[in-house]
Design a protein around this motif. Sequence first.
Motif, PDB file in Angstrom:
ATOM      1  N   GLY A   1     -36.662 -24.688   1.033  1.00 40.49           N
ATOM      2  CA  GLY A   1     -37.170 -26.043   0.811  1.00 40.49           C
ATOM      3  C   GLY A   1     -37.172 -26.392  -0.662  1.00 40.49           C
ATOM      4  O   GLY A   1     -36.746 -27.479  -1.066  1.00 40.49           O
ATOM      5  N   ASN A   2     -37.635 -25.463  -1.495  1.00 48.02           N
ATOM      6  CA  ASN A   2     -37.644 -25.681  -2.942  1.00 48.02           C
ATOM      7  C   ASN A   2     -36.230 -25.730  -3.514  1.00 48.02           C
ATOM      8  O   ASN A   2     -35.891 -26.614  -4.300  1.00 48.02           O
ATOM      9  CB  ASN A   2     -38.452 -24.563  -3.619  1.00 48.02           C
ATOM     10  N   VAL A   3     -35.402 -24.755  -3.129  1.00 43.12           N
ATOM     11  CA  VAL A   3     -34.057 -24.643  -3.706  1.00 43.12           C
ATOM     12  C   VAL A   3     -33.176 -25.816  -3.298  1.00 43.12           C
ATOM     13  O   VAL A   3     -32.483 -26.416  -4.132  1.00 43.12           O
ATOM     14  CB  VAL A   3     -33.407 -23.299  -3.311  1.00 43.12           C
ATOM     15  N   THR A   4     -33.200 -26.186  -2.015  1.00 43.51           N
ATOM     16  CA  THR A   4     -32.332 -27.297  -1.570  1.00 43.51           C
ATOM     17  C   THR A   4     -32.808 -28.625  -2.140  1.00 43.51           C
ATOM     18  O   THR A   4     -32.009 -29.530  -2.347  1.00 43.51           O
ATOM     19  CB  THR A   4     -32.244 -27.370  -0.030  1.00 43.51           C
ATOM     20  N   PHE A   5     -34.119 -28.755  -2.411  1.00 46.08           N
ATOM     21  CA  PHE A   5     -34.598 -29.961  -3.099  1.00 46.08           C
ATOM     22  C   PHE A   5     -34.001 -30.027  -4.494  1.00 46.08           C
ATOM     23  O   PHE A   5     -33.543 -31.083  -4.946  1.00 46.08           O
ATOM     24  CB  PHE A   5     -36.124 -29.981  -3.175  1.00 46.08           C
ATOM     25  N   GLY A   6     -33.981 -28.880  -5.186  1.00 45.28           N
ATOM     26  CA  GLY A   6     -33.373 -28.821  -6.522  1.00 45.28           C
ATOM     27  C   GLY A   6     -31.895 -29.162  -6.491  1.00 45.28           C
ATOM     28  O   GLY A   6     -31.374 -29.849  -7.379  1.00 45.28           O
ATOM     29  N   ILE A   7     -31.204 -28.706  -5.438  1.00 45.87           N
ATOM     30  CA  ILE A   7     -29.768 -28.991  -5.296  1.00 45.87           C
ATOM     31  C   ILE A   7     -29.554 -30.462  -4.967  1.00 45.87           C
ATOM     32  O   ILE A   7     -28.725 -31.148  -5.591  1.00 45.87           O
ATOM     33  CB  ILE A   7     -29.150 -28.103  -4.189  1.00 45.87           C
ATOM     34  N   ARG A   8     -30.328 -30.970  -4.002  1.00 49.94           N
ATOM     35  CA  ARG A   8     -30.162 -32.341  -3.514  1.00 49.94           C
ATOM     36  C   ARG A   8     -30.431 -33.378  -4.597  1.00 49.94           C
ATOM     37  O   ARG A   8     -29.798 -34.438  -4.645  1.00 49.94           O
ATOM     38  CB  ARG A   8     -31.117 -32.528  -2.328  1.00 49.94           C
ATOM     39  N   THR A   9     -31.373 -33.085  -5.478  1.00 56.61           N
ATOM     40  CA  THR A   9     -31.725 -34.038  -6.538  1.00 56.61           C
ATOM     41  C   THR A   9     -30.931 -33.805  -7.824  1.00 56.61           C
ATOM     42  O   THR A   9     -31.154 -34.494  -8.823  1.00 56.61           O
ATOM     43  CB  THR A   9     -33.238 -33.952  -6.850  1.00 56.61           C
ATOM     44  N   GLY A  10     -30.018 -32.823  -7.784  1.00 55.76           N
ATOM     45  CA  GLY A  10     -29.142 -32.584  -8.933  1.00 55.76           C
ATOM     46  C   GLY A  10     -29.849 -32.027 -10.153  1.00 55.76           C
ATOM     47  O   GLY A  10     -29.388 -32.243 -11.288  1.00 55.76           O
ATOM     48  N   LEU A  11     -30.951 -31.291  -9.946  1.00 56.80           N
ATOM     49  CA  LEU A  11     -31.660 -30.711 -11.095  1.00 56.80           C
ATOM     50  C   LEU A  11     -30.737 -29.815 -11.901  1.00 56.80           C
ATOM     51  O   LEU A  11     -30.747 -29.827 -13.124  1.00 56.80           O
ATOM     52  CB  LEU A  11     -32.883 -29.906 -10.621  1.00 56.80           C
ATOM     53  N   LEU A  12     -29.934 -29.010 -11.176  1.00 57.92           N
ATOM     54  CA  LEU A  12     -28.961 -28.129 -11.827  1.00 57.92           C
ATOM     55  C   LEU A  12     -27.652 -28.173 -11.074  1.00 57.92           C
ATOM     56  O   LEU A  12     -27.620 -28.390  -9.856  1.00 57.92           O
ATOM     57  CB  LEU A  12     -29.495 -26.685 -11.862  1.00 57.92           C
ATOM     58  N   LYS A  13     -26.557 -27.947 -11.818  1.00 60.92           N
ATOM     59  CA  LYS A  13     -25.226 -27.994 -11.206  1.00 60.92           C
ATOM     60  C   LYS A  13     -24.385 -26.822 -11.689  1.00 60.92           C
ATOM     61  O   LYS A  13     -24.731 -26.135 -12.656  1.00 60.92           O
ATOM     62  CB  LYS A  13     -24.549 -29.326 -11.552  1.00 60.92           C
ATOM     63  N   LYS A  14     -23.277 -26.646 -11.022  1.00 61.45           N
ATOM     64  CA  LYS A  14     -22.329 -25.577 -11.344  1.00 61.45           C
ATOM     65  C   LYS A  14     -21.883 -25.666 -12.800  1.00 61.45           C
ATOM     66  O   LYS A  14     -21.545 -26.745 -13.293  1.00 61.45           O
ATOM     67  CB  LYS A  14     -21.120 -25.715 -10.414  1.00 61.45           C
ATOM     68  N   GLY A  15     -21.905 -24.525 -13.507  1.00 63.74           N
ATOM     69  CA  GLY A  15     -21.425 -24.477 -14.886  1.00 63.74           C
ATOM     70  C   GLY A  15     -22.420 -24.919 -15.935  1.00 63.74           C
ATOM     71  O   GLY A  15     -22.144 -24.820 -17.127  1.00 63.74           O
ATOM     72  N   GLU A  16     -23.608 -25.416 -15.495  1.00 64.86           N
ATOM     73  CA  GLU A  16     -24.625 -25.814 -16.474  1.00 64.86           C
ATOM     74  C   GLU A  16     -25.378 -24.576 -16.969  1.00 64.86           C
ATOM     75  O   GLU A  16     -25.136 -23.461 -16.507  1.00 64.86           O
ATOM     76  CB  GLU A  16     -25.579 -26.838 -15.848  1.00 64.86           C
ATOM     77  N   LYS A  17     -26.298 -24.800 -17.917  1.00 65.42           N
ATOM     78  CA  LYS A  17     -27.038 -23.682 -18.523  1.00 65.42           C
ATOM     79  C   LYS A  17     -28.539 -23.923 -18.439  1.00 65.42           C
ATOM     80  O   LYS A  17     -29.004 -25.055 -18.574  1.00 65.42           O
ATOM     81  CB  LYS A  17     -26.653 -23.529 -19.999  1.00 65.42           C
TER      82      LYS A  17
END
Length: 557
Positions: free
Chosen positions: A204-220
């Motif tokens: 629930g926490n992780v997919t919320f972070g993914i869905r809202t674009g908190l972090l993306k591939k290749g970021e730091k």
Amino acid sequence: MIKENFIKLYENSFKENWDLPCYTDYGEDNAFTYGQVAEEIAKLHLLFQHCSLRRGDKISIIGKNTSRWCIAYMATITYGAIVVPILQDFKPNDVHHIVNHSESTFLFVSDNIWENLEEEALGNLRAVFSLTDYRCLHQRDGETIQKFMRNIDTAMKKAYPKGFQKENIIYTELSNDKVMLFNYTSGTTGFSKGVMLTGNNLAGNVTFGIRTGLLKKGEKVLSFLPLAHAYGCAFDFLTATAVGTHVTLLGKTPSPKILMKAFEEVKPNLIITVPLVIEKIYKNVIQPLINKRSMKWALNIPLLDNQIYAQIRKKLIDALGGRFKEVIIGGAAMNPEVTDFFYKIKFPFTIGYGMTECGPLISYAPWNTFIPGSAGKILDIMEVRIDSDDPYNTTGEIQVRGENVMKGYYKNEEATREVFTEDGWLKTGDLGTIDANGFIYIRGRSKTMLLSSNGQNIFPEEIEAKLNNMPFVLESLIIERNKKLVALVYPDYDSLDSLGLNTPDNIKTVMDENLKNLNKLVGNYEQVSTIQLYPTEFEKTPKKSIKRFLYNSIAEE
């Protein structure tokens, strides 16, 4: 139920991000790609298989934030075991208790922490492993684990004769309803309880972070909050690893000086922090700037003020690396003066709200929709209600339910019953209100709230926030003594020294003036009778909340 399987998120991420950088230890040579992390996980899985570990066996981890800490955690959950992250600030007796109470089979530990633990007090452990290189530090009589670990490379060649490939990443099939984590809370009210979090809570926490674009591939990201705490773990580590973000692990005490240097070097795309860190930056960097006489004069001139605020904002953004989309602040209450100033200069920050029992997130709003004074908006996978007749205007306990809410406390049915209402809502212990759009406004903790002689509710945190803004106050604690409010204050001795004011008479003069000014800012029922100097900083939890329960005896003096 969250549709994405928690373990499969990582099986897919290690395959898809195979060549990308995954974990780096700041200031050291240790660096792992996603493929290398997957290979290290495979080695630990061979160890677990050699020891016939079963689904649901528990593995404890204690140490500073490092790549190998993250790998041990990932290896545990992807095998189907239950991970027990322990805060490295816990005393040895507490560590012994948690390892034993959780019935842990293995312990992964920093070498310096292991030196202070007692083997005899950990009699149920089969083996202990170093977080430096995974060597076996201790094994129970009759085990062959040390021998196996010395020959782990041979075992890998036998298991993967063509070398370890991304096609070899196949993790356990485990539904999200299974418990995957015991988080022993650091709490400010006494000894901790083992929060049981399921794959669904974590997803629930992780997919919320993914869905809202908190972090993306290749970021730091720069991970400096303790990963054994739910807040830093959920986003700096779990969300980051699920999407292919490069995590740099600070592994040091995050003093402003060390952090500023690390921000400059790493240039993170998202900053997850607690109020204390941001408030120190505000006090050390911004306050001296805006308190200059010329600056105060300029800020009173229309048009000039906006230009100056823009310069301050740029200076602050550059100091934090210059590339982040926003700063998310959580874990404790934020000083209102700092909140108002950051909002005034249009600094991209937001304040979220959560608790370990929700793994941790309850509410959040992006910085451009954040409302000052709030703690964000209830998540779309959660519900909130206020235990009062008028939840929009009358303070009551904040209660929540939804995907992130824990299963209960491990081996503690009584505490589990007490924390849930009869109709299944989690009682947060926080007091506040909500608005029609689902934004949450927190007033204080139900356990710290004081009652005035005329029945008014007093929230110590609100008075402390005002007092902490006064000259030469580093931190404060409001307690009740003989039905009067007393402020314990740890002075800012460094500032007093720099101005040659560090004498008993001068400190008394300053604090008397502070007391007079404080009582002008608070209600009649919140008047503080005296300021009492405290000789040291207050003891805190790893999320930097003062352990109030330790100071109850002072209230009775």
